[in-house]
Design an enzyme around this catalytic site. Sequence first.
Site, PDB file in Angstrom:
ATOM      1  N   SER A  27      42.358 -26.059 -38.735  1.00 28.62           N
ATOM      2  CA  SER A  27      41.486 -25.449 -39.810  1.00 28.62           C
ATOM      3  C   SER A  27      40.429 -26.759 -40.274  1.00 28.62           C
ATOM      4  O   SER A  27      39.672 -26.790 -39.600  1.00 28.62           O
ATOM      5  CB  SER A  27      42.381 -25.112 -40.940  1.00 28.62           C
ATOM      6  OG  SER A  27      41.804 -24.507 -42.023  1.00 28.62           O
ATOM      7  N   ASP A  31      29.811 -31.664 -31.950  1.00 26.59           N
ATOM      8  CA  ASP A  31      28.731 -30.862 -31.493  1.00 26.59           C
ATOM      9  C   ASP A  31      27.295 -31.694 -32.006  1.00 26.59           C
ATOM     10  O   ASP A  31      26.184 -31.175 -31.505  1.00 26.59           O
ATOM     11  CB  ASP A  31      28.769 -29.649 -32.427  1.00 26.59           C
ATOM     12  CG  ASP A  31      29.575 -28.367 -31.511  1.00 26.59           C
ATOM     13  OD1 ASP A  31      30.336 -29.016 -30.744  1.00 26.59           O
ATOM     14  OD2 ASP A  31      29.705 -27.398 -31.891  1.00 26.59           O
ATOM     15  N   LYS A  73      43.031 -23.000 -35.541  1.00 25.69           N
ATOM     16  CA  LYS A  73      43.060 -22.136 -36.768  1.00 25.69           C
ATOM     17  C   LYS A  73      41.755 -21.950 -37.420  1.00 25.69           C
ATOM     18  O   LYS A  73      41.198 -22.923 -38.169  1.00 25.69           O
ATOM     19  CB  LYS A  73      43.977 -22.639 -37.822  1.00 25.69           C
ATOM     20  CG  LYS A  73      44.671 -21.709 -38.989  1.00 25.69           C
ATOM     21  CD  LYS A  73      43.688 -21.477 -40.019  1.00 25.69           C
ATOM     22  CE  LYS A  73      44.128 -20.791 -41.359  1.00 25.69           C
ATOM     23  NZ  LYS A  73      43.208 -20.572 -42.151  1.00 25.69           N
TER      24      LYS A  73
END
Length: 407
Positions: free
Chosen positions: A309, A320, A334
């Site tokens: 999560s 990224d 998740k």
Amino acid sequence: MMSRRKLALGAVILILISSIVTGVLTIKISEYINVKKGDRVIISREDYNKLMKVQKMYEIKDLIKKRYIGESDDQALMDGAIKGMVATLGDRYSAYLTPEENAELQINLSGTYGGVGLLVTIDPEDMMITVVKPFKDSPGMKAGILPGDKLVKIDGKEVSYKNYDLAVNMLRGEKGTQVTVTIYREGEEDLLEFTLVRDIIVQDTIEHRMLKDGIGYISISSFDQNTAEEFTKGLEALMENNELKALVVDVRNNPGGYLHICTQIADLLLPEALIVYTEDKEGNRDEKWSDEESIGLPIAVLVNEMSASASEILAGAIQDNSAGFVIGTQTYGKGSVQAIIDFKDGSTLKLTTERYYTPNGKSIDGVGVTPDVQVELPKELLKKLDIKDEEDTQLQKAIEMLERVIS
């Protein structure tokens, strides 16, 4: 003077118009409100169709009340029907909690509570409730419960992913009270049983220290209400003497927590950039951005299969945006958001309503974050509670890569 015939005709026309208007108004009004006629209630066609869809449920309920040989409770029957409806979604994160379950499940978010000090999650491979780690000096740790242990029963009641929230709550309670947990441990022929005495658990979510050669280390065990503040203090302590040249952020075994806390920490680490975005069923998008200020240091993020999560959001944002390296093993996966919908009677519906996406548009749900450098922790260390820095292969790889950057 108008003739009697014309007057009569006009009266008839007026009566007809009045009747038509009254009929139309009655039809239109009945589309929006219930009209009571004696013991009967006139409802809209839309409401009627809704009632017809659930008619069978009420018929079955009546049959149970009339013919079932044992005792039955009206509210328990309805709660069971609602739980069954949510269960058909096949989503382990969506759940309906009765008023009693919801009241019991309320957690003191200050970080202090009565419990046994076990951090648990659902293992995606076998769907069993699994111990991530026992907290330091907690009843669970003192009893000998280890990372990787599987919870089978709590006080004799079988537990699984289907009643995960209830299981977590059953571990909590007043200081001094007992709870018995039955555990499956790999390599043991029989189930293990531990009777634990609950204590006040003070959970510090941040640990920080200086490693070597100007490389600092901060571990985050979960993203709770105070975690961003604790992280900031830890970071300031490491930067105090202007010796910090690079940073290791450790979110291994971190099950997640509050999204807004995660984005506050990401904001400290990233320059102006997209951190994460969510999308709902209709494609509505909500973006979270960092501002232009950042620590401006090389970063390595440590992850493993229990990083979930919010941990994955932080790792994905660093990765990224090319702000650092992600090192370790594939994360949990998740990547969904649950809305908490409260009802007047105190019950709650926890429903998956959105998915997370990393800045590059990757969904982590059911997939996880793939590390830039995959490093396994030696198997013999997986159940060890206190791992030394020199035997931590993932940490050593992070130090090695950061040293190359700052040298």
